[in-house]
Design an enzyme around this catalytic site. Structure first.
Site, PDB file in Angstrom:
ATOM      1  N   TYR A 153       0.845  -1.206   0.000  1.00  0.00           N
ATOM      2  CA  TYR A 153       0.000   0.000   0.000  1.00  0.00           C
ATOM      3  C   TYR A 153       0.874   1.248   0.000  1.00  0.00           C
ATOM      4  CZ  TYR A 153      -3.764   3.225   1.303  1.00  0.00           C
ATOM      5  OH  TYR A 153      -4.669   4.263   1.320  1.00  0.00           O
ATOM      6  N   THR A 188     -14.169   5.704   6.450  1.00  0.00           N
ATOM      7  CA  THR A 188     -14.868   5.156   5.277  1.00  0.00           C
ATOM      8  C   THR A 188     -14.962   3.642   5.462  1.00  0.00           C
ATOM      9  OG1 THR A 188     -12.921   4.598   3.982  1.00  0.00           O
ATOM     10  CG2 THR A 188     -13.713   6.887   3.814  1.00  0.00           C
TER      11      THR A 188
HETATM   12  P1  NAP Z   1     -13.654   2.674   0.084  1.00  0.00           P
HETATM   13  O1  NAP Z   1     -14.721   3.257   0.914  1.00  0.00           O
HETATM   14  O2  NAP Z   1     -13.261   1.247   0.284  1.00  0.00           O
HETATM   15  O3  NAP Z   1     -14.025   2.933  -1.455  1.00  0.00           O
HETATM   16  C1  NAP Z   1     -13.216   2.453  -2.478  1.00  0.00           C
HETATM   17  C2  NAP Z   1     -14.088   2.073  -3.630  1.00  0.00           C
HETATM   18  O4  NAP Z   1     -13.210   1.569  -4.671  1.00  0.00           O
HETATM   19  C3  NAP Z   1     -15.070   0.951  -3.295  1.00  0.00           C
HETATM   20  O5  NAP Z   1     -16.334   1.202  -3.866  1.00  0.00           O
HETATM   21  C4  NAP Z   1     -14.402  -0.274  -3.899  1.00  0.00           C
HETATM   22  O6  NAP Z   1     -15.317  -1.291  -4.235  1.00  0.00           O
HETATM   23  C5  NAP Z   1     -13.783   0.338  -5.132  1.00  0.00           C
HETATM   24  N1  NAP Z   1     -12.782  -0.520  -5.756  1.00  0.00           N
HETATM   25  C6  NAP Z   1     -12.003  -1.471  -5.183  1.00  0.00           C
HETATM   26  N2  NAP Z   1     -11.273  -2.076  -6.114  1.00  0.00           N
HETATM   27  C7  NAP Z   1     -11.594  -1.499  -7.303  1.00  0.00           C
HETATM   28  C8  NAP Z   1     -11.190  -1.719  -8.634  1.00  0.00           C
HETATM   29  N3  NAP Z   1     -10.315  -2.685  -8.962  1.00  0.00           N
HETATM   30  N4  NAP Z   1     -11.706  -0.933  -9.612  1.00  0.00           N
HETATM   31  C9  NAP Z   1     -12.615   0.023  -9.298  1.00  0.00           C
HETATM   32  N5  NAP Z   1     -13.061   0.249  -8.064  1.00  0.00           N
HETATM   33  C10 NAP Z   1     -12.549  -0.501  -7.077  1.00  0.00           C
HETATM   34  O7  NAP Z   1     -12.283   3.486   0.261  1.00  0.00           O
HETATM   35  P2  NAP Z   1     -11.962   5.022   0.629  1.00  0.00           P
HETATM   36  O8  NAP Z   1     -11.478   5.037   2.013  1.00  0.00           O
HETATM   37  O9  NAP Z   1     -13.047   5.921   0.195  1.00  0.00           O
HETATM   38  O10 NAP Z   1     -10.677   5.215  -0.297  1.00  0.00           O
HETATM   39  C11 NAP Z   1     -10.678   6.005  -1.484  1.00  0.00           C
HETATM   40  C12 NAP Z   1      -9.223   6.296  -1.822  1.00  0.00           C
HETATM   41  O11 NAP Z   1      -8.627   7.039  -0.748  1.00  0.00           O
HETATM   42  C13 NAP Z   1      -8.354   5.053  -1.997  1.00  0.00           C
HETATM   43  O12 NAP Z   1      -7.428   5.251  -3.041  1.00  0.00           O
HETATM   44  C14 NAP Z   1      -7.622   4.951  -0.668  1.00  0.00           C
HETATM   45  O13 NAP Z   1      -6.397   4.265  -0.776  1.00  0.00           O
HETATM   46  C15 NAP Z   1      -7.430   6.409  -0.352  1.00  0.00           C
HETATM   47  N6  NAP Z   1      -7.193   6.680   1.068  1.00  0.00           N
HETATM   48  C16 NAP Z   1      -8.069   6.247   2.025  1.00  0.00           C
HETATM   49  C17 NAP Z   1      -7.800   6.562   3.358  1.00  0.00           C
HETATM   50  C18 NAP Z   1      -8.731   6.163   4.474  1.00  0.00           C
HETATM   51  O14 NAP Z   1      -8.343   6.260   5.639  1.00  0.00           O
HETATM   52  N7  NAP Z   1      -9.969   5.751   4.203  1.00  0.00           N
HETATM   53  C19 NAP Z   1      -6.650   7.269   3.693  1.00  0.00           C
HETATM   54  C20 NAP Z   1      -5.787   7.682   2.684  1.00  0.00           C
HETATM   55  C21 NAP Z   1      -6.067   7.389   1.377  1.00  0.00           C
HETATM   56  P3  NAP Z   1     -15.556  -2.498  -3.169  1.00  0.00           P
HETATM   57  O15 NAP Z   1     -16.166  -1.854  -1.957  1.00  0.00           O
HETATM   58  O16 NAP Z   1     -16.473  -3.428  -3.890  1.00  0.00           O
HETATM   59  O17 NAP Z   1     -14.194  -3.072  -2.897  1.00  0.00           O
END
Ligand code: NAP
Length: 246
Positions: A153, A188
């Site tokens: 990651y 999230t």
């Molecule tokens: P999330 O709620 O898990 O949403 C991510 C979405 O991406 C989900 O709908 C997921 O579908 C989808 N996804 C997974 N694999 C995929 C693929 N191969 N192609 C297309 N869509 C796909 O995550 P989030 O926390 O909002 O994260 C959004 C971004 O922010 C990510 O890049 C994450 O790394 C980054 N981020 C998150 C955090 C945090 O603390 N939450 C911190 C820093 C950065 P499924 O649910 O079906 O898997």
């Protein structure tokens, strides 16, 4: 007051859930048209229906160049152009070195890093044709500093930061700006629905996790012409977590 994204057309990956859904809602509220791309088809379709005529959903697995080509084509078919790409889809996965497998490593890299590369590749000509255009790559605080136990990651998110800078340099002459956003821990589904939002101040100076709605305004800003002189830069939104030791 004018809407900040009126006339803009955005493709947001991973927009069915979490921060991507928050970005999609705000983009619509600010006047944009939004193509929601995700593998979570039911949630994506429901969100598009909720957001109305300026939103649509397409199945987009970011590891598939074919899906990306179809998503770009469908965005242009529905809304006439593509001038904002938000590479948001990502997964969190980890394990100790020695146990974490090559297969797990490749899966994280293919979604979190190859995904944005494929998105840029598929959208490049459309973005150039619609310039001034903007790409917002969602990295992480883990793209700024190391995190033990989540090596793939962390590497993927450092990679997104590097991809952002090389793409920004290459695409600037064509009117396409590329920036990266680096959230800290945000509440999230990625962190689990039952996450405790409180943190000790050693872990985060604000002593809490963030909300998607606290990241979205930065993404709106970087997608809009308000950020017309912002390019190739990283924007941290982490409550001060990466600022130094408290
Ligand atoms: P999330 O709620 O898990 O949403 C991510 C979405 O991406 C989900 O709908 C997921 O579908 C989808 N996804 C997974 N694999 C995929 C693929 N191969 N192609 C297309 N869509 C796909 O995550 P989030 O926390 O909002 O994260 C959004 C971004 O922010 C990510 O890049 C994450 O790394 C980054 N981020 C998150 C955090 C945090 O603390 N939450 C911190 C820093 C950065 P499924 O649910 O079906 O898997």
């Amino acid at each position: 007051m004018t809407e900040r994204l009126t006339g803009r057309v955005a493709l947001i990956s991973g927009a069915a859930s979490g921060m991507g859904a928050s970005h999609a809602r705000a983009f619509i509220a600010e006047g944009a048209c939004v193509m929601i791309g995700d593998i979570a088809d039911t949630a994506g379709q429901q969100l598009a229906a909720e957001l109305g005529d300026r939103a649509a959903y397409i199945h987009l697995d970011v590891t598939s160049s074919r899906d990306w080509d179809a998503a770009v084509a469908e965005t242009i078919r529905c809304f006439g152009k593509l001038d904002v790409l938000v590479n948001n889809a990502g997964i969190l996965d980890g394990g100790p070195i020695g146990e974490y497998t090559e297969k797990q490593w490749q899966n994280v890299l293919s979604i979190n890093l190859t995904g944005p590369f494929l998105g840029l590749t598929a959208a490049r000509d459309a973005l150039v044709a619609a310039a001034p255009a903007a790409v917002v790559n969602i990295s992480s605080a883990a793209g700024i500093q190391g995190v033990p136990g989540v090596h793939a990651y962390t590497a993927s998110k450092f990679g997104v930061r590097g991809l952002t800078k090389s793409a920004a340099l290459e695409l600037a002459p064509h009117g396409v700006r590329v920036n990266s956003v680096h959230p800290g821990g945000i509440l999230t589904p990625m962190l689990g629905a039952s996450s405790d939002a409180t943190l000790d101040r050693g872990a985060n100076p604000l002593a809490r996790l963030g909300l998607p709605e606290e990241v979205t305004p930065l993404v709106v800003f970087l997608a809009s012409t308000e950020s017309s002189y912002c390019n190739g830069a990283e924007y941290v939104v982490d409550g001060g977590m990466t600022a130094g030791r408290a």
